[in-house]
Design an enzyme around this catalytic site. Structure first.
Site, PDB file in Angstrom:
ATOM      1  N   HIS A 149       0.941  -1.349  -0.077  1.00  0.00           N
ATOM      2  CA  HIS A 149      -0.201  -0.010  -0.012  1.00  0.00           C
ATOM      3  C   HIS A 149       0.872   1.224   0.087  1.00  0.00           C
ATOM      4  CE1 HIS A 149       0.356  -0.273   4.403  1.00  0.00           C
ATOM      5  NE2 HIS A 149       0.542   0.926   4.027  1.00  0.00           N
ATOM      6  N   ASP A 179      -0.089  -7.408   1.142  1.00  0.00           N
ATOM      7  CA  ASP A 179       0.387  -6.075   1.592  1.00  0.00           C
ATOM      8  C   ASP A 179       1.957  -6.002   1.447  1.00  0.00           C
ATOM      9  OD1 ASP A 179       0.194  -3.427   1.701  1.00  0.00           O
ATOM     10  OD2 ASP A 179      -0.166  -3.384   3.725  1.00  0.00           O
ATOM     11  N   SER A 255       4.654   2.159   8.246  1.00  0.00           N
ATOM     12  CA  SER A 255       4.309   1.063   7.119  1.00  0.00           C
ATOM     13  C   SER A 255       5.562   0.783   6.326  1.00  0.00           C
ATOM     14  CB  SER A 255       3.280   1.469   6.414  1.00  0.00           C
ATOM     15  OG  SER A 255       2.145   1.517   6.877  1.00  0.00           O
TER      16      SER A 255
END
Length: 507
Positions: A149, A179, A255
């Site tokens: 993402h 992901d 992230s």
């Protein structure tokens, strides 16, 4: 209220209390007997103090990769995490991704029917979206792992190292469902990188560090522990899988960053948090390093997409009210509720009603955990599966295979002179079942893309066409011929997720 209860006053430290006793001893030693008693008391106290000091001086000599344990004394606690951070931080990078999205001024252009009839009207207005994340260098030649993402659909990716050097990057493997994405940097020299630790050996309570670039403030280190294992389910978007849980603060920008143990080995890629406000609440999730290693291996092999072994089965977690009837002393495992004829589990002897308890020696309590274990094993390998049948434990070696492409899918798209131009059809096989996430019992001709006319008629991707104008269709060629017939009306009998419905529309 006592000093211990109030928290405003502190009890004397043990060492200080000892010397306080020595001072009082000096004041009362007014005779020889008193002096001798004082010297004996002092000797008893100094010996353990000397041993403790010697032990503290010996702490830095412990090997850097010794077994993880709780610090034993204040000397070890005083060292902090600085040595680990110095070793690990250069291998954690910041990632800046830019994507350009074209939008139209007319809201009607979102409807496929209007796009088909009115064509390309409405001025296109490009919009630039920027995203910030983190990544981890896993090899000296520039292999970087991050979250999908962070870089999904990006047109330009820049990777910034801790020493402020910048490199362009290209995606060599990405998977939205897990992901994860693997990037390649073109670098002229060896880069600092992290080693992967076996995430199956991680235990709840271990000290960990989360390293990334939250909110774009710069590389930041936060500490915590492993709060839980085997966290599975849907977290955000399309992300499904198996996660490590940590209370180390993770915020937007973290992230794709590193979750490392106290020895500096990578145990996970920080991915998401559970939060109502958007900030860290101490519930963060990381993708285990064992799956990361499989991603890197497939990327180096040149795979264009991540391949998962096909189970050809559906299952459900065994709850407490089911355990006794299945011959289990405690709830756990995955109950096999359906098996495809081509399933490798069926080929290994498993049946509907069996309970899978372990894959490669690791317990599994949900379908997501089973998929994780199979993905770690990899296509082409063999997984050792333990299962229960009628209260007895049995074992089998199950081949990790790709979903079979038989019978041939025979995909085709209907021409403009047919009843539904642009409709894409195919014959169902295990590969299509896996790709479109269909029930294992699906058979016949399936809609892989409805097209503008098919969408207006009510068709959706994944619909199974059983009959056209009352005539059964079993192949995509037969369905295409049936849809070439022109008349005033057309009736289609369709199965949608196993539920029958009839579509009637005018041509």
């Amino acid at each position: 209220m006592s000093p211990r209860q109030s928290g405003t006053e502190r009890q004397p430290r043990p060492i200080r209390a000892g010397f306080s006793f020595l001072r009082s001893g000096c004041a009362t030693a007014c005779n020889l007997r008193g002096r001798l008693a004082y010297l004996l008391t002092m000797t008893r106290l100094i010996r353990p103090l000397t041993a403790a000091l010697m032990l503290g001086l010996a702490v830095p000599a412990v090997p850097a990769h010794a077994e993880a344990r709780v610090p034993r004394d204040r000397a070890e606690i005083g060292l902090g995490f600085a040595p680990v951070v110095k070793e690990v931080a250069p291998a954690v990078v910041s990632i800046y991704a830019r994507r350009i999205i074209a939008t139209r001024q007319s809201p009607f252009m979102d409807d496929p029917f209007f796009r088909e009839f009115f064509g390309d009207i409405g001025q296109m207005r490009p919009q630039v979206q920027n995203s910030l994340g983190s990544g981890v260098i896993l090899s000296g030649d520039g292999i970087v792992v991050t979250n999908y993402h962070v870089i999904g659909a990006a047109t330009d990716i820049r990777v910034v190292l801790k020493d402020r050097r910048e490199f362009g990057a290209r995606v060599i493997l990405g998977d939205e469902e897990s992901d994860l994405a693997v990037l390649k940097l073109d670098v002229p020299e060896e880069l600092p990188h992290l080693a992967l630790r076996d995430s199956d050996r991680v235990e709840v309570g271990e000290l960990v560090l989360a390293i990334g670039n939250p909110f774009g403030v710069g590389q930041t280190v936060s500490s915590g522990i492993i709060s839980g294992l085997a966290r599975s389910g849907v977290l955000t978007g399309q992300v499904r899988g198996y996660f490590l849980q940590t209370d180390a603060p993770i915020n937007p920008g973290n992230s794709g960053g590193a979750l490392v143990d106290v020895n500096g080995a990578l145990i996970g890629i920080n991915t998401s948090i559970l939060s109502r406000s958007g900030g860290s609440n101490g519930i963060g999730f990381a993708i285990p390093s064992n799956l990361v290693g499989q991603f890197v291996e497939q990327a180096r092999a040149g795979n264009e997409r991540f391949e998962r072994p096909w189970a050809g089965m559906t299952g459900q977690p065994v709850e407490a009210d089911m355990a006794a009837s299945l011959g289990l002393s405690v709830p756990g495992g995955v109950l096999v509720s359906d098996l495809h004829a081509e399933s490798p589990f069926a080929g290994a002897g498993l049946q509907v009603g069996d309970v899978v308890t372990h894959v490669d020696g690791q317990p599994v309590d949900s379908p997501s955990e089973m998929l994780f274990r199979m993905s770690v094993a990899g296509v082409g390998a063999s997984a050792h599966v333990a299962y229960m049948r009628e209260g007895r434990e049995q074992v089998a070696d199950v081949a990790m295979i790709r979903p079979p492409e038989t019978p041939e899918a025979d995909e085709r798209r209907l021409p403009r002179d047919s009843a539904l131009p642009g409709l894409a059809l195919a014959r169902v096989n295990p590969a299509l079942i896996a790709r479109l996430d269909l029930p294992l019992s699906t058979q016949g001709v399936i809609v892989t893309e409805p097209g503008p006319y098919g969408a207006r008629a009510g068709l959706r991707t994944g619909d199974v066409i059983a009959r056209v104008n009352g005539a059964p269709v079993e192949t995509s060629a037969a369905a295409a011929r049936a849809l070439e017939a022109r008349g005033r009306w057309m009736v289609m009998d369709v199965l949608r997720r196993g539920q029958p419905l009839q579509l009637r529309f005018r041509l």
